[in-house]
Design a protein around this motif. Structure first.
Motif, PDB file in Angstrom:
ATOM      1  N   ASP A 114      56.553   3.521  13.082  1.00 52.62           N
ATOM      2  CA  ASP A 114      57.454   4.442  12.390  1.00 52.62           C
ATOM      3  C   ASP A 114      58.703   3.708  11.925  1.00 52.62           C
ATOM      4  O   ASP A 114      59.159   2.765  12.560  1.00 52.62           O
ATOM      5  CB  ASP A 114      57.799   5.656  13.261  1.00 52.62           C
ATOM      6  CG  ASP A 114      58.013   5.310  14.739  1.00 52.62           C
ATOM      7  OD1 ASP A 114      58.057   4.115  15.081  1.00 52.62           O
ATOM      8  OD2 ASP A 114      58.125   6.234  15.548  1.00 52.62           O
ATOM      9  N   HIS A 144      69.660   3.823  13.584  1.00 52.79           N
ATOM     10  CA  HIS A 144      68.410   3.605  14.309  1.00 52.79           C
ATOM     11  C   HIS A 144      68.705   3.793  15.795  1.00 52.79           C
ATOM     12  O   HIS A 144      68.949   2.831  16.522  1.00 52.79           O
ATOM     13  CB  HIS A 144      67.846   2.217  14.021  1.00 52.79           C
ATOM     14  CG  HIS A 144      66.986   2.173  12.810  1.00 52.79           C
ATOM     15  ND1 HIS A 144      65.805   2.877  12.711  1.00 52.79           N
ATOM     16  CD2 HIS A 144      67.135   1.510  11.629  1.00 52.79           C
ATOM     17  CE1 HIS A 144      65.255   2.650  11.528  1.00 52.79           C
ATOM     18  NE2 HIS A 144      66.044   1.840  10.845  1.00 52.79           N
ATOM     19  N   CYS A 146      66.606   5.294  17.942  1.00 55.53           N
ATOM     20  CA  CYS A 146      65.365   5.562  18.686  1.00 55.53           C
ATOM     21  C   CYS A 146      64.424   4.359  18.698  1.00 55.53           C
ATOM     22  O   CYS A 146      63.278   4.468  19.123  1.00 55.53           O
ATOM     23  CB  CYS A 146      64.664   6.788  18.108  1.00 55.53           C
ATOM     24  SG  CYS A 146      63.469   7.557  19.221  1.00 55.53           S
ATOM     25  N   HIS A 148      63.171   2.591  16.077  1.00 55.61           N
ATOM     26  CA  HIS A 148      62.194   2.419  15.010  1.00 55.61           C
ATOM     27  C   HIS A 148      62.409   1.126  14.228  1.00 55.61           C
ATOM     28  O   HIS A 148      61.464   0.610  13.611  1.00 55.61           O
ATOM     29  CB  HIS A 148      62.215   3.611  14.052  1.00 55.61           C
ATOM     30  CG  HIS A 148      61.825   4.906  14.702  1.00 55.61           C
ATOM     31  ND1 HIS A 148      61.649   6.071  13.977  1.00 55.61           N
ATOM     32  CD2 HIS A 148      61.550   5.224  15.998  1.00 55.61           C
ATOM     33  CE1 HIS A 148      61.306   7.051  14.805  1.00 55.61           C
ATOM     34  NE2 HIS A 148      61.252   6.558  16.036  1.00 55.61           N
ATOM     35  N   HIS A 151      60.295  -1.066  16.177  1.00 55.18           N
ATOM     36  CA  HIS A 151      58.874  -0.789  15.907  1.00 55.18           C
ATOM     37  C   HIS A 151      58.429  -1.442  14.607  1.00 55.18           C
ATOM     38  O   HIS A 151      57.329  -2.008  14.518  1.00 55.18           O
ATOM     39  CB  HIS A 151      58.640   0.723  15.827  1.00 55.18           C
ATOM     40  CG  HIS A 151      58.960   1.455  17.099  1.00 55.18           C
ATOM     41  ND1 HIS A 151      59.007   2.832  17.170  1.00 55.18           N
ATOM     42  CD2 HIS A 151      59.265   1.006  18.341  1.00 55.18           C
ATOM     43  CE1 HIS A 151      59.309   3.193  18.408  1.00 55.18           C
ATOM     44  NE2 HIS A 151      59.479   2.097  19.136  1.00 55.18           N
ATOM     45  N   THR A 152      59.284  -1.343  13.591  1.00 47.22           N
ATOM     46  CA  THR A 152      58.944  -1.944  12.300  1.00 47.22           C
ATOM     47  C   THR A 152      58.849  -3.461  12.412  1.00 47.22           C
ATOM     48  O   THR A 152      57.933  -4.080  11.859  1.00 47.22           O
ATOM     49  CB  THR A 152      59.996  -1.555  11.245  1.00 47.22           C
ATOM     50  OG1 THR A 152      60.085  -0.122  11.180  1.00 47.22           O
ATOM     51  CG2 THR A 152      59.618  -2.095   9.881  1.00 47.22           C
ATOM     52  N   GLU A 181      59.062  10.142  11.006  1.00 53.30           N
ATOM     53  CA  GLU A 181      58.515  10.543  12.310  1.00 53.30           C
ATOM     54  C   GLU A 181      59.416  11.563  12.978  1.00 53.30           C
ATOM     55  O   GLU A 181      58.924  12.521  13.594  1.00 53.30           O
ATOM     56  CB  GLU A 181      58.371   9.312  13.223  1.00 53.30           C
ATOM     57  CG  GLU A 181      57.715   9.620  14.572  1.00 53.30           C
ATOM     58  CD  GLU A 181      58.650  10.209  15.612  1.00 53.30           C
ATOM     59  OE1 GLU A 181      58.175  11.040  16.422  1.00 53.30           O
ATOM     60  OE2 GLU A 181      59.847   9.863  15.625  1.00 53.30           O
ATOM     61  N   GLU A 182      60.732  11.353  12.853  1.00 50.12           N
ATOM     62  CA  GLU A 182      61.679  12.276  13.479  1.00 50.12           C
ATOM     63  C   GLU A 182      61.501  13.669  12.876  1.00 50.12           C
ATOM     64  O   GLU A 182      61.504  13.855  11.665  1.00 50.12           O
ATOM     65  CB  GLU A 182      63.120  11.800  13.264  1.00 50.12           C
ATOM     66  CG  GLU A 182      63.423  10.429  13.853  1.00 50.12           C
ATOM     67  CD  GLU A 182      63.376  10.400  15.380  1.00 50.12           C
ATOM     68  OE1 GLU A 182      63.271  11.474  16.002  1.00 50.12           O
ATOM     69  OE2 GLU A 182      63.455   9.291  15.946  1.00 50.12           O
ATOM     70  N   HIS A 206      55.866   2.873  21.746  1.00 47.08           N
ATOM     71  CA  HIS A 206      57.301   3.100  21.640  1.00 47.08           C
ATOM     72  C   HIS A 206      58.050   2.155  22.570  1.00 47.08           C
ATOM     73  O   HIS A 206      57.639   1.914  23.703  1.00 47.08           O
ATOM     74  CB  HIS A 206      57.633   4.538  22.031  1.00 47.08           C
ATOM     75  CG  HIS A 206      58.839   5.092  21.347  1.00 47.08           C
ATOM     76  ND1 HIS A 206      60.117   4.607  21.552  1.00 47.08           N
ATOM     77  CD2 HIS A 206      58.970   6.098  20.449  1.00 47.08           C
ATOM     78  CE1 HIS A 206      60.972   5.290  20.811  1.00 47.08           C
ATOM     79  NE2 HIS A 206      60.308   6.203  20.130  1.00 47.08           N
ATOM     80  N   GLU A 373      55.480  13.623  19.573  1.00 46.46           N
ATOM     81  CA  GLU A 373      55.228  12.511  18.652  1.00 46.46           C
ATOM     82  C   GLU A 373      54.245  12.951  17.581  1.00 46.46           C
ATOM     83  O   GLU A 373      53.163  13.451  17.889  1.00 46.46           O
ATOM     84  CB  GLU A 373      54.626  11.321  19.420  1.00 46.46           C
ATOM     85  CG  GLU A 373      55.513  10.095  19.473  1.00 46.46           C
ATOM     86  CD  GLU A 373      55.572   9.314  18.168  1.00 46.46           C
ATOM     87  OE1 GLU A 373      54.975   9.744  17.152  1.00 46.46           O
ATOM     88  OE2 GLU A 373      56.217   8.261  18.172  1.00 46.46           O
TER      89      GLU A 373
END
Length: 431
Positions: A114, A144, A146, A148, A151-152, A181-182, A206, A373
């Motif tokens: 995400d 950012h 959370c 992500h 994650h990217t 995603e949020e 995650h 999720e």
């Protein structure tokens, strides 16, 4: 093999993460983020599908207002996003899918990463690592918060490995860099495009959620709740609060009545429930009966049946509050997630494959979670078509919780996460 690869890649992983962190974008407005990701994947040799090529436009939920999209599209042009790319993303069609075919018979393996941020103003505290090292968000009220951005970066690290080691792998790989995603808004649009219908194995995960030492990973995560997100609009009648209050119809009171009573929904004996009123806007002055109010809420449940129960109760309470104050209301569903059931059959495989990792110190079979999720829609689609899917956790110390202005993670977790996926790739598709 992966140890040397990751040691060489570490500076780039951190650079990707910090660059993304400094310029966060909200869901369906990740124009620059999508462009940056895509340009990296192009250099690696992936076939990429951008925006409208990657998602089903009409399946998106909670798309931002046209004015907000246009403002962010202008920002993307000013940044240097190519017109041909922007044309594919215009109107909030962000995100991309990258595919790689080794040309050798094997499984089709999918990954989801995400890419969106949150409407939070990042802390400027000098003890906050992004502030200390000057990669804190440059966007007011966007952050950012959370993970992500991490994650990217992990997704790009996995892509770099596939590109560099394709000769030693077999089968096909699909990497989904998902917008929004949020709020549970983006996964359905990619799922409905059909990318997952013939995936044999699907992995997502995650950073954090629970505070765990770096090097600790979880193979599965039981406990994600099904959820529905609502935007609610109340419409009343404005009037002078002192001269003719009886002529007004108070939309603010309708919203507060609904908010208070939503928290009175009875808990369900069959499992966990959640409700939250996250935003309420109303009124224009102390002597004016409020004509309009706006509320953002969500409900969650441990099972599909409980989630439906919560949504039905919430809808009834909102409508009753409107009736009580003689105003009208519009209830708009703007996000959805489903229950996640990870395939336990993957636990021994992941445990075996990752046992030799230099960067992974402990592999937990399962770590319970309690959020929601929207990757659940992707996982359920894979499983419906006979594939296997799981959602993993990658440990890091958390000094502050997710969605906090000082949220951050230990960047060493990037190495552990990429290495976990590399070992999964090698375990499941190495020649």
């Amino acid at each position: 093999m992966s140890s040397e690869f990751l040691k060489d890649l570490t500076p780039q992983l951190i650079k990707w993460r910090r660059t993304l962190h400094a310029m966060p974008e909200l869901g369906f407005m990740e124009y620059i983020t999508t462009y940056r990701i895509g340009k990296e994947l192009e250099k690696m040799g992936f076939t990429i599908f951008i925006g409208k090529e990657a998602l089903k436009e009409e399946s998106r939920l909670g798309v931002p207002a046209a004015a907000d999209l246009e403002a962010h599209e202008k920002k993307a042009i000013d940044y240097g996003v190519e017109q041909s790319w922007l044309d594919k993303m215009r109107g909030g069609n962000t995100g991309l899918v990258a595919t790689w075919d080794t040309g050798k018979k094997g499984d089709h393996v999918g990954f989801r990463f995400d890419i969106d941020a949150l409407p939070i103003n990042e802390s400027a505290d000098s003890a906050h690592l992004p502030s200390k090292h000057e990669f804190a968000s440059k966007e007011k009220n966007v952050m950012h918060a959370c993970g992500h951005d991490g994650h990217t970066a992990i997704g790009l690290g996995v892509a770099q490995y596939i590109s560099a080691h394709s000769d030693h792998l077999k089968g096909r790989f699909t990497l989904l860099f998902q917008p929004a995603e949020e709020g549970g808004r983006g996964a359905r649009a990619m799922t409905d495009k059909g990318w997952l219908d013939d995936v044999d194995y699907f992995y997502s995960g995650h950073i954090g959620i629970q505070s765990l030492p770096v090097g600790t990973i979880a193979a599965t995560t039981p406990g994600f709740l099904a959820s529905t997100k609502f935007n609610v609009y109340f419409k009343g009648v404005s009037s002078h609060a002192g001269i003719s209050p009886e002529l007004g119809k108070n939309a603010l009171l309708a919203a507060t009545t609904a908010a208070n009573n939503l928290y009175g929904i009875p808990r369900h004996h069959d499992g966990v429930t959640r409700v939250n009123v996250g935003k309420l806007i109303a009124g224009s002055g102390r002597n004016i009966i409020p004509e309009d109010s706006y509320m953002e809420i969500e409900v969650r449940g441990q099972t599909p049946e409980i989630a439906e129960y919560m949504a039905e109760k919430a809808t009834r309470i909102i409508q009753a509050a409107a009736n009580m104050h003689d105003v009208s209301c519009t209830i708009e569903a703007v996000g959805v997630t489903e229950v996640v059931v990870c395939d336990k059959a993957l636990i021994p495989k992941i445990t075996e494959w990752c046992a030799s990792s230099e960067f992974i110190k402990e592999i937990l079979p399962a770590v319970p979670v309690s959020g929601s999720e929207d990757v659940s829609l992707m996982m359920n689609r894979v499983q419906k078509h006979g594939g296997k899917a799981t959602y993993m956790l990658f440990g890091t110390q958390l000094d502050y919780p997710h969605h906090h202005p000082q949220f951050d993670f230990e960047e060493e977790v990037l190495l552990a996460a990429v290495d976990a996926y590399i070992h999964i790739l090698n375990g499941g598709s190495a020649i």
